[in-house]
Design a protein around this motif. Structure first.
Motif, PDB file in Angstrom:
ATOM      1  N   ALA A  96       0.825  -1.211   0.000  1.00  8.40           N
ATOM      2  CA  ALA A  96       0.000   0.000   0.000  1.00  8.40           C
ATOM      3  C   ALA A  96       0.859   1.262   0.000  1.00  8.40           C
ATOM      4  O   ALA A  96       0.608   2.202  -0.765  1.00  8.40           O
ATOM      5  N   VAL A  97       1.883   1.280   0.837  1.00 12.91           N
ATOM      6  CA  VAL A  97       2.766   2.443   0.913  1.00 12.91           C
ATOM      7  C   VAL A  97       3.558   2.607  -0.386  1.00 12.91           C
ATOM      8  O   VAL A  97       3.732   3.724  -0.891  1.00 12.91           O
ATOM      9  N   SER A  98       4.028   1.495  -0.959  1.00  8.36           N
ATOM     10  CA  SER A  98       4.809   1.549  -2.199  1.00  8.36           C
ATOM     11  C   SER A  98       3.969   2.071  -3.358  1.00  8.36           C
ATOM     12  O   SER A  98       4.451   2.865  -4.177  1.00  8.36           O
ATOM     13  N   VAL A  99       2.709   1.635  -3.442  1.00 13.94           N
ATOM     14  CA  VAL A  99       1.820   2.113  -4.507  1.00 13.94           C
ATOM     15  C   VAL A  99       1.569   3.610  -4.349  1.00 13.94           C
ATOM     16  O   VAL A  99       1.524   4.357  -5.334  1.00 13.94           O
ATOM     17  N   GLU A 100       1.421   4.067  -3.110  1.00 12.73           N
ATOM     18  CA  GLU A 100       1.220   5.499  -2.862  1.00 12.73           C
ATOM     19  C   GLU A 100       2.456   6.304  -3.258  1.00 12.73           C
ATOM     20  O   GLU A 100       2.342   7.373  -3.866  1.00 12.73           O
ATOM     21  N   ASN A 101       3.637   5.792  -2.920  1.00 12.86           N
ATOM     22  CA  ASN A 101       4.873   6.540  -3.160  1.00 12.86           C
ATOM     23  C   ASN A 101       5.347   6.466  -4.607  1.00 12.86           C
ATOM     24  O   ASN A 101       5.861   7.456  -5.151  1.00 12.86           O
ATOM     25  N   LEU A 102       5.201   5.294  -5.237  1.00 14.60           N
ATOM     26  CA  LEU A 102       5.724   5.092  -6.588  1.00 14.60           C
ATOM     27  C   LEU A 102       4.676   5.289  -7.679  1.00 14.60           C
ATOM     28  O   LEU A 102       5.021   5.423  -8.850  1.00 14.60           O
ATOM     29  N   GLY A 103       3.400   5.269  -7.293  1.00 14.95           N
ATOM     30  CA  GLY A 103       2.334   5.457  -8.271  1.00 14.95           C
ATOM     31  C   GLY A 103       1.721   4.138  -8.704  1.00 14.95           C
ATOM     32  O   GLY A 103       2.369   3.090  -8.688  1.00 14.95           O
ATOM     33  N   SER A 104       0.452   4.189  -9.100  1.00 16.71           N
ATOM     34  CA  SER A 104      -0.278   2.974  -9.458  1.00 16.71           C
ATOM     35  C   SER A 104       0.242   2.318 -10.730  1.00 16.71           C
ATOM     36  O   SER A 104       0.001   1.133 -10.965  1.00 16.71           O
ATOM     37  N   LEU A 105       0.967   3.054 -11.573  1.00 14.51           N
ATOM     38  CA  LEU A 105       1.507   2.469 -12.799  1.00 14.51           C
ATOM     39  C   LEU A 105       2.589   1.436 -12.502  1.00 14.51           C
ATOM     40  O   LEU A 105       2.895   0.594 -13.347  1.00 14.51           O
ATOM     41  N   ARG A 106       3.151   1.483 -11.304  1.00 16.13           N
ATOM     42  CA  ARG A 106       4.233   0.560 -10.931  1.00 16.13           C
ATOM     43  C   ARG A 106       3.713  -0.636 -10.139  1.00 16.13           C
ATOM     44  O   ARG A 106       4.502  -1.363  -9.541  1.00 16.13           O
ATOM     45  N   PHE A 107       2.405  -0.861 -10.129  1.00 18.25           N
ATOM     46  CA  PHE A 107       1.852  -1.880  -9.239  1.00 18.25           C
ATOM     47  C   PHE A 107       2.349  -3.285  -9.558  1.00 18.25           C
ATOM     48  O   PHE A 107       2.552  -4.102  -8.661  1.00 18.25           O
ATOM     49  N   SER A 147      -4.585   1.702  -0.109  1.00 17.26           N
ATOM     50  CA  SER A 147      -3.648   2.680  -0.650  1.00 17.26           C
ATOM     51  C   SER A 147      -4.429   3.803  -1.317  1.00 17.26           C
ATOM     52  O   SER A 147      -5.333   3.548  -2.120  1.00 17.26           O
ATOM     53  N   GLN A 148      -4.086   5.035  -0.981  1.00 17.04           N
ATOM     54  CA  GLN A 148      -4.747   6.194  -1.573  1.00 17.04           C
ATOM     55  C   GLN A 148      -3.852   6.771  -2.667  1.00 17.04           C
ATOM     56  O   GLN A 148      -2.782   7.281  -2.388  1.00 17.04           O
ATOM     57  N   THR A 149      -4.306   6.673  -3.918  1.00 15.56           N
ATOM     58  CA  THR A 149      -3.528   7.165  -5.051  1.00 15.56           C
ATOM     59  C   THR A 149      -4.271   8.301  -5.747  1.00 15.56           C
ATOM     60  O   THR A 149      -5.427   8.593  -5.429  1.00 15.56           O
TER      61      THR A 149
END
Length: 210
Positions: free
Chosen positions: A99-110, A169-171
């Protein structure tokens, strides 16, 4: 009357647990339990980042203890830290990290995030793992993506030993739900699968609109 007291107690415990996790920050604490002893309340926190939770000179723990006394009227809260030896085998730690990684790196990197965690979990010795991400990934339509490897019991008594956790995760594109399921290496099952041989392919599946 006793039933009402029990419900009120459980509600208060839930509020305390949610407050502790929010106060310390997302991904800092995997699990919070409350035990009642003759000398007071013992608040047990499982974490893979004990230094960040305790703070310099115990600053965060002391501050949290004071807040628990004043805000939640706990008489004598005693905070105990239990360190998670391997965060890749703790479902809540993994869910929070995704969740934190998706928030920090962006949903395109999921996908990159999911594959990295999936391999780290397998390398840690898990017999099976499933990661599920639901939301606008990466298009404008909500979808669910599953990443699986190994053996993971879904039904029956064996499914009860699977470690499961959720995170949010909030994106920029919206909310992404994260579900993690891990079958630990020490769990005894009839049809054992050894993932260390790397013979099993990773399964990636898009479920479609949710």
């Amino acid at each position: 009357m006793e039933e009402r007291k029990f419900v009120a107690l459980k509600k208060e415990e839930f509020n305390i647990k949610e407050f502790v996790k929010k106060y310390l920050g997302k991904g800092k604490v995997s699990k919070v339990t409350i035990e009642y002893t003759p000398v007071g309340e013992k608040v047990v926190m499982r974490t893979n980042k004990p230094g960040l939770v305790i703070g310099r000179g115990g600053e965060k723990i002391n501050s949290l203890t004071t807040i628990l006394k004043k805000r939640f009227k706990l008489e004598n809260p005693q905070i105990e830290i239990q360190e998670i030896t391997n965060r890749f085998l703790d479902a809540q730690s993994v869910a929070d990290e995704i969740a934190v990684s998706v928030e920090n790196l962006g949903s395109l990197r999921f996908k990159t995030i999911a594959y990295r965690l999936l391999q780290q979990i397998v390398d840690a010795g898990a017999q099976g793992v499933e990661l599920k991400l639901s939301g606008k990934l990466p298009s404008a339509r909500a979808r669910t993506w599953r990443f699986k490897k190994g053996y993971l019991k879904k039904v029956g008594d064996s499914s009860k030993v699977v470690d499961r956790a959720k995170a949010v995760s909030q994106t920029k594109s919206g909310t992404v739900g994260v579900d993690v399921s891990i079958l630990h290496p020490d769990v005894k099952i009839h049809d054992h699968i050894d993932l260390t041989e790397n013979k099993l392919p990773v399964e990636e599946k898009e479920d479609g609109k949710v």
